[in-house]
Each structure stands twice: as structure tokens, then as C-alpha cells.
Scaffold this motif. Structure first.
Motif, PDB file in Angstrom:
ATOM      1  N   GLN A 190       0.300  36.628  12.296  1.00  0.00           N
ATOM      2  CA  GLN A 190      -0.011  36.925  10.811  1.00  0.00           C
ATOM      3  C   GLN A 190      -1.061  37.915  10.759  1.00  0.00           C
ATOM      4  N   VAL A 191      -0.727  39.186   9.812  1.00  0.00           N
ATOM      5  CA  VAL A 191      -1.790  39.932   9.688  1.00  0.00           C
ATOM      6  C   VAL A 191      -1.626  39.970   8.022  1.00  0.00           C
ATOM      7  N   THR A 192      -3.011  39.893   7.453  1.00  0.00           N
ATOM      8  CA  THR A 192      -3.071  39.930   6.034  1.00  0.00           C
ATOM      9  C   THR A 192      -4.140  40.805   5.813  1.00  0.00           C
ATOM     10  N   VAL A 193      -3.929  41.847   4.767  1.00  0.00           N
ATOM     11  CA  VAL A 193      -4.826  42.676   4.498  1.00  0.00           C
ATOM     12  C   VAL A 193      -5.077  42.370   3.175  1.00  0.00           C
ATOM     13  N   SER A 194      -6.528  42.154   2.952  1.00  0.00           N
ATOM     14  CA  SER A 194      -7.059  41.780   1.363  1.00  0.00           C
ATOM     15  C   SER A 194      -7.533  43.173   0.576  1.00  0.00           C
ATOM     16  N   SER A 195      -7.217  43.280  -0.611  1.00  0.00           N
ATOM     17  CA  SER A 195      -7.604  44.309  -1.444  1.00  0.00           C
ATOM     18  C   SER A 195      -9.118  44.227  -1.947  1.00  0.00           C
ATOM     19  N   GLY A 232      -4.763  38.485  12.121  1.00  0.00           N
ATOM     20  CA  GLY A 232      -5.992  38.039  11.413  1.00  0.00           C
ATOM     21  C   GLY A 232      -5.783  38.470   9.990  1.00  0.00           C
ATOM     22  N   LEU A 233      -7.048  38.355   9.303  1.00  0.00           N
ATOM     23  CA  LEU A 233      -7.313  38.788   8.122  1.00  0.00           C
ATOM     24  C   LEU A 233      -8.426  39.851   8.045  1.00  0.00           C
ATOM     25  N   VAL A 234      -8.199  40.935   7.306  1.00  0.00           N
ATOM     26  CA  VAL A 234      -9.001  41.978   7.145  1.00  0.00           C
ATOM     27  C   VAL A 234      -8.962  42.668   6.102  1.00  0.00           C
ATOM     28  N   GLN A 235      -9.938  42.969   5.593  1.00  0.00           N
ATOM     29  CA  GLN A 235     -10.188  43.797   4.128  1.00  0.00           C
ATOM     30  C   GLN A 235      -9.367  45.198   4.537  1.00  0.00           C
ATOM     31  N   ALA A 236      -8.879  45.669   3.289  1.00  0.00           N
ATOM     32  CA  ALA A 236      -8.245  46.958   3.213  1.00  0.00           C
ATOM     33  C   ALA A 236      -9.233  48.075   3.747  1.00  0.00           C
ATOM     34  N   GLY A 237      -8.600  48.959   4.355  1.00  0.00           N
ATOM     35  CA  GLY A 237      -9.524  50.011   5.147  1.00  0.00           C
ATOM     36  C   GLY A 237     -10.039  49.724   6.568  1.00  0.00           C
ATOM     37  N   GLY A 238      -9.882  48.183   6.804  1.00  0.00           N
ATOM     38  CA  GLY A 238     -10.169  47.682   8.062  1.00  0.00           C
ATOM     39  C   GLY A 238      -9.301  48.057   9.247  1.00  0.00           C
ATOM     40  N   SER A 239      -9.482  47.680  10.460  1.00  0.00           N
ATOM     41  CA  SER A 239      -8.910  47.782  11.676  1.00  0.00           C
ATOM     42  C   SER A 239      -8.411  46.454  12.180  1.00  0.00           C
TER      43      SER A 239
END
Length: 119
Positions: free
Chosen positions: A114-119, A10-17
Motif C-alpha cells: 500500500q502507498v498512501t499519499v496524503s494531501s 507506506g504513508l507519505v505527504q504530498a510532495g514526498g518520496s
């Protein structure tokens, strides 16, 4: 035949899990290695972490201290707990199952998540 079914991307913000799970089914030799690989756009697929039936683990240097791999041998499942995620962790994560049996090497892949990490 062996099938690997992944879930949890999934989609997660930077610093997330995030937590990834993979379940294997089919003709699986009891002594095996399960793991997670990832592929970022334009890059080669690389090892993230893997774990043997006996519990021995290997991690990519880039994820040490942030990711934890575990497995349930009875259920043929492997999990990847990802924390302190960074944008560079973005990619398609593939579950892998590998084992030797009667002199042959068997190597199976899941369809990818898909793993998406947003900044």
C-alpha cells in the motif's frame, strides 16, 4: 514456481518520496520484464512502469519525470523510486514479472504494497 516479495510502501505527504523494492525468486527465465502496477480503490489495475532485462523502460504518462524504475538482473530485483508524490498516486502497488519461454507466457504478481499519499 516464482515468488515476488515487495517492500517499501507506506504513508507519505504530498510532495514526498518513497522507494519500492521487489525481489523475485524461483524459476525465472533470464530474459524478462519486471514492473510495477497500481490499483486505486474502485479502479482497474494500471501500469506504472516496467523495465526489460536489457534496460528498456516504459512509464505511465502520469508518472513520467517523477518516478524512476531500475533493476539488478543478477539479484532479480526491481526498484521504483517515487518522488513528488501526489494524492492520486495512492493505491496498492503490485510487482510484476513476465516472460515468454518455449511458446508460453508466464505472468507473476506480488502480494501488493500500500502507498498512501496524503494531501
Amino acid at each position: 514456481q516464482v515468488q515476488l516479495v515487495e517492500s517499501g510502501g507506506g504513508l507519505v505527504q504530498a510532495g514526498g518520496s518513497l522507494r519500492l523494492s521487489c525481489t523475485a525468486s524461483g524459476e525465472i527465465f533470464s530474459i524478462n520484464t519486471m514492473g510495477w502496477y497500481r490499483q486505486a480503490p474502485g479502479k482497474q489495475r494500471e501500469l506504472v512502469a516496467r523495465i526489460t532485462t536489457g534496460g528498456t523502460t516504459n512509464y505511465a504518462d502520469s508518472v513520467k519525470g517523477r518516478f524512476t524504475i531500475s533493476r539488478d538482473n543478477a539479484k532479480n530485483t526491481v526498484n521504483l523510486e517515487m518522488s513528488s508524490l501526489k494524492p492520486e498516486d495512492t493505491g496498492v502497488y503490485y510487482c510484476n514479472l513476465a516472460f515468454y519461454r518455449l511458446g508460453h507466457f508466464y505472468n507473476y504478481w506480488g502480494q501488493g504494497t500500500q502507498v498512501t499519499v496524503s494531501s
